[in-house]
Design an enzyme around this catalytic site. Structure first.
Site, PDB file in Angstrom:
ATOM      1  N   ASP A   1     -15.186  33.012  -9.300  1.00  0.00           N
ATOM      2  CA  ASP A   1     -16.120  32.680  -8.226  1.00  0.00           C
ATOM      3  C   ASP A   1     -16.714  33.955  -7.613  1.00  0.00           C
ATOM      4  O   ASP A   1     -16.040  34.986  -7.548  1.00  0.00           O
ATOM      5  CB  ASP A   1     -15.380  31.869  -7.141  1.00  0.00           C
ATOM      6  CG  ASP A   1     -16.351  31.128  -6.239  1.00  0.00           C
ATOM      7  OD1 ASP A   1     -17.544  31.002  -6.589  1.00  0.00           O
ATOM      8  OD2 ASP A   1     -15.922  30.691  -5.163  1.00  0.00           O
TER       9      ASP A   1
ATOM     10  N   HIS B   1     -24.534  35.954 -12.529  1.00  0.00           N
ATOM     11  CA  HIS B   1     -23.829  35.307 -13.638  1.00  0.00           C
ATOM     12  C   HIS B   1     -23.768  36.241 -14.850  1.00  0.00           C
ATOM     13  O   HIS B   1     -22.765  36.296 -15.554  1.00  0.00           O
ATOM     14  CB  HIS B   1     -24.522  33.989 -14.005  1.00  0.00           C
ATOM     15  CG  HIS B   1     -24.433  32.949 -12.920  1.00  0.00           C
ATOM     16  ND1 HIS B   1     -23.256  32.651 -12.272  1.00  0.00           N
ATOM     17  CD2 HIS B   1     -25.376  32.152 -12.341  1.00  0.00           C
ATOM     18  CE1 HIS B   1     -23.472  31.702 -11.364  1.00  0.00           C
ATOM     19  NE2 HIS B   1     -24.756  31.404 -11.373  1.00  0.00           N
TER      20      HIS B   1
ATOM     21  N   LEU C   1      -4.588  35.207 -29.003  1.00  0.00           N
ATOM     22  CA  LEU C   1      -4.934  34.725 -27.661  1.00  0.00           C
ATOM     23  C   LEU C   1      -5.688  33.412 -27.802  1.00  0.00           C
ATOM     24  O   LEU C   1      -6.654  33.318 -28.562  1.00  0.00           O
ATOM     25  CB  LEU C   1      -5.813  35.753 -26.925  1.00  0.00           C
ATOM     26  CG  LEU C   1      -6.423  35.283 -25.600  1.00  0.00           C
ATOM     27  CD1 LEU C   1      -5.340  35.036 -24.545  1.00  0.00           C
ATOM     28  CD2 LEU C   1      -7.434  36.313 -25.065  1.00  0.00           C
TER      29      LEU C   1
HETATM   30  C1  FPP Z   1     -19.138  30.715  -9.785  1.00  0.00           C
HETATM   31  O1  FPP Z   1     -19.810  31.635  -8.976  1.00  0.00           O
HETATM   32  C2  FPP Z   1     -19.425  30.929 -11.184  1.00  0.00           C
HETATM   33  C3  FPP Z   1     -20.015  30.031 -12.012  1.00  0.00           C
HETATM   34  C4  FPP Z   1     -20.410  28.686 -11.592  1.00  0.00           C
HETATM   35  C5  FPP Z   1     -20.316  30.364 -13.427  1.00  0.00           C
HETATM   36  C6  FPP Z   1     -19.298  31.161 -14.161  1.00  0.00           C
HETATM   37  C7  FPP Z   1     -19.966  31.820 -15.284  1.00  0.00           C
HETATM   38  C8  FPP Z   1     -19.771  33.078 -15.689  1.00  0.00           C
HETATM   39  C9  FPP Z   1     -18.744  33.973 -15.147  1.00  0.00           C
HETATM   40  C10 FPP Z   1     -20.699  33.594 -16.706  1.00  0.00           C
HETATM   41  C11 FPP Z   1     -20.239  33.752 -18.093  1.00  0.00           C
HETATM   42  C12 FPP Z   1     -19.136  32.899 -18.570  1.00  0.00           C
HETATM   43  C13 FPP Z   1     -18.782  32.840 -19.878  1.00  0.00           C
HETATM   44  C14 FPP Z   1     -17.592  32.019 -20.267  1.00  0.00           C
HETATM   45  C15 FPP Z   1     -19.507  33.576 -20.930  1.00  0.00           C
HETATM   46  P1  FPP Z   1     -20.845  31.106  -7.907  1.00  0.00           P
HETATM   47  O2  FPP Z   1     -22.173  31.064  -8.539  1.00  0.00           O
HETATM   48  O3  FPP Z   1     -20.372  29.814  -7.350  1.00  0.00           O
HETATM   49  O4  FPP Z   1     -20.784  32.228  -6.816  1.00  0.00           O
HETATM   50  P2  FPP Z   1     -20.986  32.086  -5.255  1.00  0.00           P
HETATM   51  O5  FPP Z   1     -19.801  31.317  -4.734  1.00  0.00           O
HETATM   52  O6  FPP Z   1     -21.013  33.492  -4.781  1.00  0.00           O
HETATM   53  O7  FPP Z   1     -22.298  31.365  -5.043  1.00  0.00           O
END
Ligand code: FPP
Length: 252
Positions: free
Chosen positions: A18, A35, A129
């Site tokens: 997050d 992201h 893994l």
């Molecule tokens: C949450 O942060 C994150 C996500 C909803 C997406 C997770 C995706 C990645 C880490 C990108 C790549 C992943 C892979 C497996 C290649 P948020 O957007 O909710 O952050 P915020 O709380 O600051 O708004």
């Protein structure tokens, strides 16, 4: 269960990644940039697991609820997943990583599903893994799917209702073939499970950090597993039961 079920290094690490959006907003950049930076942190985490001998890593990449985000953000995430699969799969395969996906994959585009299937087939024999990507995943959905599968067997006369216990349900859940996560990490400062592996996290040790996911580094991961290694997991028993020989002085 006894203390020997608590290895010094987690067998299975589950992560809520997050903070990508806030990371970007703090830099006055679009959320999609966060992201993208988050995808780099995924590699840090995978490298760490490989180095420490952590056998399974489950990453919450996209929740069932994330489909409700603005369309351009969902589109950017889909593009990122596609590119990540194209870019990383061969190298992960070379390093002995088995890749698989849990969640409602029918909601993804045909091209993404094809790449997911390819990654799973190519890496199916790898053992170093187990990398599980939870995508369009919801913990409640997982439990409901398992319940429906048991109910179908009962309706077809293949299963007696009395045979349904927690082991029977667990066997129908995602990740049934993996040990339950020993350690759960959530970045981004919030202290909640957010419909991640609700069933599987019942006795998992939880660790939270204010760090935003793209800022994740080896030091933070090391801190998390050091903290985990110092915890006494009692699984509802007493300290004396799980740790015979030690003087019992801690509350249950
Ligand atoms: C949450 O942060 C994150 C996500 C909803 C997406 C997770 C995706 C990645 C880490 C990108 C790549 C992943 C892979 C497996 C290649 P948020 O957007 O909710 O952050 P915020 O709380 O600051 O708004």
């Amino acid at each position: 269960m006894s203390a020997d079920t608590t290895p010094a290094v987690p067998r299975h690490l589950a992560v809520i990644m997050d903070g990508n959006g806030r990371w970007a907003q703090r830099r006055k950049r679009p959320r999609a940039i966060g992201h993208r930076a988050g995808a780099r942190a995924v590699n840090v985490c995978i490298d760490f697991c490989l180095e420490k001998g952590i056998g399974a890593l489950t990453l919450f990449a996209f929740s069932s609820e994330n489909w409700g985000r603005p369309q351009d953000e969902v589109g950017a995430l889909m593009k990122l997943f596609l590119n990540a699969l194209d870019r990383e799969v061969d190298e992960l395969h070379r390093r002995g990583v088995r890749i698989r996906f849990i969640g409602q994959r029918e909601r993804f585009s045909e091209s993404l599903r094809a790449r997911m299937a390819h990654a799973e087939q190519l890496t199916a024999g790898n053992r170093r893994l187990q990398l599980v990507i939870a995508a369009s995943y919801g913990g409640r959905q997982d439990i409901a799917d398992a319940a429906r599968s048991l109910a179908t067997d009962v309706a077809n006369g293949k299963l007696q209702p009395e045979a349904i216990d927690e082991h029977a349900l667990a066997a129908r859940m995602s990740l049934a073939d993996l040990p339950a996560p020993d350690l759960f990490i959530r970045t981004g400062g919030d202290h909640r499970i957010s419909n991640f592996l609700l069933w599987q996290l019942a006795y998992t040790e939880l660790w939270f950090t204010e760090l935003l996911w793209p800022d994740l580094d080896v030091d933070a991961l090391q801190k998390a597993i050091d903290d985990y290694a110092g915890r006494e997991r009692r699984f509802g028993l007493t300290s004396a039961q799980v740790n015979p020989g030690a003087v019992e002085n801690s509350p249950a």
